[in-house]
Design a protein around this motif. Structure first.
Motif, short mmCIF file in Angstrom:
data_model
loop_
_atom_site.label_atom_id
_atom_site.label_comp_id
_atom_site.label_asym_id
_atom_site.label_seq_id
_atom_site.Cartn_x
_atom_site.Cartn_y
_atom_site.Cartn_z
N LYS A 147 1.01 -1.12 0.19
CA LYS A 147 0.01 0.01 0.02
C LYS A 147 0.91 1.33 0.06
O LYS A 147 0.63 2.30 -0.55
CB LYS A 147 -0.82 0.11 1.36
N LYS A 148 1.95 1.27 0.61
CA LYS A 148 2.92 2.48 0.82
C LYS A 148 3.53 2.68 -0.49
O LYS A 148 3.36 3.86 -0.86
CB LYS A 148 3.76 2.21 1.99
N LEU A 149 3.99 1.59 -1.05
CA LEU A 149 4.42 1.72 -2.40
C LEU A 149 3.57 2.32 -3.22
O LEU A 149 3.95 3.17 -4.26
CB LEU A 149 5.20 0.45 -2.81
N ASN A 159 2.28 3.76 -10.75
CA ASN A 159 3.18 2.53 -10.80
C ASN A 159 1.98 1.20 -10.84
O ASN A 159 1.75 0.78 -9.69
CB ASN A 159 4.02 2.29 -10.01
N ALA A 160 1.97 0.68 -12.14
CA ALA A 160 0.79 -0.22 -12.02
C ALA A 160 1.53 -1.65 -11.53
O ALA A 160 0.67 -2.36 -10.96
CB ALA A 160 0.69 -0.68 -13.50
N ASP A 217 -0.44 -4.04 -8.95
CA ASP A 217 -0.60 -5.33 -9.22
C ASP A 217 -0.27 -6.27 -8.08
O ASP A 217 -0.85 -7.40 -7.84
CB ASP A 217 0.09 -5.74 -10.28
N HIS A 218 0.95 -5.87 -7.43
CA HIS A 218 1.60 -6.62 -6.53
C HIS A 218 0.53 -6.47 -4.98
O HIS A 218 0.38 -7.76 -4.43
CB HIS A 218 2.79 -6.22 -5.93
N LEU A 219 0.07 -5.45 -4.87
CA LEU A 219 -0.95 -5.19 -3.81
C LEU A 219 -2.05 -6.23 -3.97
O LEU A 219 -2.69 -6.78 -3.18
CB LEU A 219 -1.43 -3.64 -3.65
N ALA A 220 -2.63 -6.46 -5.11
CA ALA A 220 -3.81 -6.98 -5.63
C ALA A 220 -3.45 -8.69 -5.37
O ALA A 220 -4.35 -9.48 -4.82
CB ALA A 220 -4.12 -6.82 -7.13
#
Length: 454
Positions: A146-148, A155-156, A160-163
Motif C-alpha cells: 500500500k505504501k509503495l 506504478n501499475a 498489481d503486487h498489492l492485488a
C-alpha cells in the motif's frame, strides 16, 4: 561452468566471482521450470555462499547484501515448491532480516522496500497450521505494498503486487467473509488495471482467478447465485485468454479448475450426471497438459485431485463402483509418479488417502488380499506423514482409517496375529482420546473374538 572455473583459480578472477551468483540463480530458475527442484536448491545454496563471502569482504557495498537477500528469497521459493515449508520459512526470514537491515540505512529505498514486501508475501503463503501468523505476514506485505502504491500511484506493478497480496489473503483466510472481502479488493484493483491497459493479459488472468476463488467461497457458503455469476465470468475470461494464447498452460490449468467448481454447483443441485460431465471436461484438459508437460508436477497433482473428485462422485452419488475404482487407481498411479514430491509429508498424506480408497473398493468387491496390501502401503506412507507432523489431526485420522481397514482385511484372510497387531497399533494411535481408544479397543476385541471362534 566457465565462471565457476575462473572463480576457483588462484588467484580467482574477481569479475567471475561477482557474476557467478547471478548465473547460478538463472540456472536454478531454469531447473525450477523443469521441476528439477533439488538441483535448484543446490545452486541457490552455492550462490548464497558466494554472495555472503562478497558481502563480508565488501561491507561498504550494500548491493552484495541485497543480492544475498534475493538468493535467500529464491531458495525459500524452491523449498516451498517441494513442500519443505520449514526450510522455506527459514530462508524467507533470512531474506527479511537482511532487507530490514538494508532499510535501516535507507528507509525510503523503493527497491528494497518492494523486495521486503515480496518476502513477507512469500512467507504468508506458506502452508502452516498457524493461520494467525500467516495472516500477520500477509497483512505486513499489504501495508508495505500500500505504501509503495501511495508513493507511486501511477506504478501499475505496485498495484498489481498489492492485488496479489489481497488475493493470497483471501486464499488463506479461514473466515469466509474476510476471504470474500480480500478477493473483492483484489478484483477491484485488477478491474482498474485492466481498464487502464486492456492489452496486459496478466491482469485479465488475475481477474479471472479472483472471480474463480470468490466463487469457491460462495459454494462453501451455499450462495449458489453469486457463485454461478462469478464462475460464468471467470470461464469467459479464461476462454478469451486461451483463444489469444493457446500455448500458455496456466490458462488451461485454471480453466480446468473452473470446470471442477461448476461440477460442485451441479452436485449441490443433485444433478450428478452434469457434475460428472464437468469433471470429465476438467480431466480432459489436465490430461493434455500432463501429456505435453510430463515434468510439470503441479499439473500431475491437479489431475490426481480431479481423479479423486470424480471417483468420489462416482462412488458416493452415482454408485458406480467399477468406474470409481478406475479413477482412484489412476490417481494412485499419478501420485506415485511424483518422485520429487513423494518424500514430503503432505504428498505422503495424499498418497495414503488414495491407496485407502482403492483398497476400500477392492475390499467391497471381495479382493481381501490385494486390499490388505494396499491398506498396508497406506499405513506406511501415512505413518511417515504423521512422524513429520505429530499434531496434525487430519493425518492421524487418515492413519486410523488405514489401520482399521488393514486389521479388518487381515481378519477376513484369517491372519489373526497380524490383525491383532494392526488393532494394537490403532489403540496406540490415540493416547488419551476416548473416541479413538474406543474404536481401537473395539477392533481389537473383534480380532480376538474371531480368532477365538476360529
Amino acid at each position: 561452468q566457465i565462471l565457476r572455473e575462473l572463480s576457483q583459480q588462484d588467484p580467482p578472477v574477481d569479475e567471475a566471482v561477482k557474476q557467478l551468483p547471478g548465473a547460478l540463480n538463472l540456472l536454478a530458475q531454469l531447473a525450477m521450470e523443469l521441476s528439477r527442484t533439488t538441483e535448484a536448491v543446490e545452486q541457490y545454496h552455492e550462490a548464497i555462499e558466494i554472495d555472503q563471502a562478497l558481502a563480508d569482504r565488501h561491507p561498504e557495498n550494500q548491493e552484495y547484501l541485497s543480492e544475498l537477500a534475493a538468493d535467500y528469497n529464491n531458495l525459500g521459493e524452491a523449498h516451498r515448491r517441494i513442500g519443505d515449508n520449514e526450510a522455506a520459512d527459514q530462508s524467507f526470514r533470512q531474506a527479511i532480516e537482511i532487507k530490514q537491515k538494508l532499510l535501516e540505512a535507507d528507509p525510503e529505498n523503493e527497491r528494497w522496500l518492494e523486495a521486503l514486501g515480496n518476502s513477507y508475501n512469500n512467507l504468508g503463503i506458506l502452508q502452516s497450521p498457524n493461520s494467525a501468523w500467516r495472516k500477520e505476514s500477509l497483512d505486513t506485505a499489504i501495508e508495505i505494498r500500500k505504501k509503495l502504491a501511495t508513493w507511486q500511484p501511477d506504478n501499475a506493478m505496485y498495484r498489481d503486487h498489492l492485488a496479489s497480496s489481497y488475493f493470497n489473503l483471501g486464499n488463506f483466510s479461514r473466515d469466509p467473509a474476510q476471504a470474500l472481502e480480500a478477493y473483492e479488493k483484489a478484483r477491484q484493483l485488477h478491474e482498474h488495471l485492466l481498464q487502464e491497459d486492456p492489452n496486459v493479459l496478466r491482469y485479465r488472468f488475475n481477474l479471472a482467478k479472483d472471480l474463480l476463488n470468490a466463487a469457491e467461497v460462495h459454494i462453501r457458503l451455499k450462495d449458489m447465485r453469486p457463485a454461478h455469476d462469478s464462475l460464468g465470468r471467470s470461464i469467459q475470461l479464461h476462454q478469451q485468454l486461451i483463444a489469444e494464447q493457446p500455448e500458455v498452460p496456466e490458462y488451461q490449468h485454471s480453466l480446468a479448475t473452473c470446470y471442477l467448481y461448476v461440477a460442485s454447483l451441479s452436485k449441490a443441485k443433485g444433478d450428478y450426471l452434469a457434475a460428472k460431465d464437468e469433471m470429465e471436461k476438467s480431466i480432459a484438459i489436465l490430461q493434455q497438459l500432463v501429456k505435453a508437460l510430463p515434468d510439470q508436477v503441479r499439473y500431475q497433482s491437479a489431475l490426481a485431485f480431479a481423479y479423486y473428485r470424480l471417483g468420489d462422485l462416482l462412488f458416493n452419488q452415482v454408485r458406480d463402483r467399477e468406474a470409481a475404482l478406475k479413477c482412484w487407481q489412476d490417481e494412485v498411479t499419478l501420485r506415485e509418479q511424483m518422485t520429487d514430491y513423494r518424500a514430503h509429508p503432505r504428498q505422503l498424506f495424499y498418497l495414503g488417502g488414495s491407496l485407502n480408497n482403492v483398497a476400500m473398493i477392492l475390499e467391497e468387491l471381495g479382493n481381501a488380499a490385494e486390499s490388505a496390501e494396499l491398506y498396508a502401503q497406506a499405513v506406511r506412507h501415512q505413518q511417515k506423514a504423521l512422524n513429520a507432523n505429530p499434531q496434525d489431526g487430519q493425518v492421524r485420522g487418515f492413519l486410523s482409517n488405514h489401520l482399521s481397514g488393514l486389521s479388518r482385511t487381515r481378519r477376513t484372510l484369517g491372519q489373526w496375529s497380524a490383525a491383532v497387531l494392526s488393532a494394537r497399533d490403532l489403540v496406540d494411535l490415540w493416547p488419551g482420546n476416548p473416541d479413538g481408544l474406543y474404536r481401537g479397543a473395539a477392533e481389537l476385541a473383534r480380532c480376538l473374538q474371531v480368532a477365538k471362534a476360529a
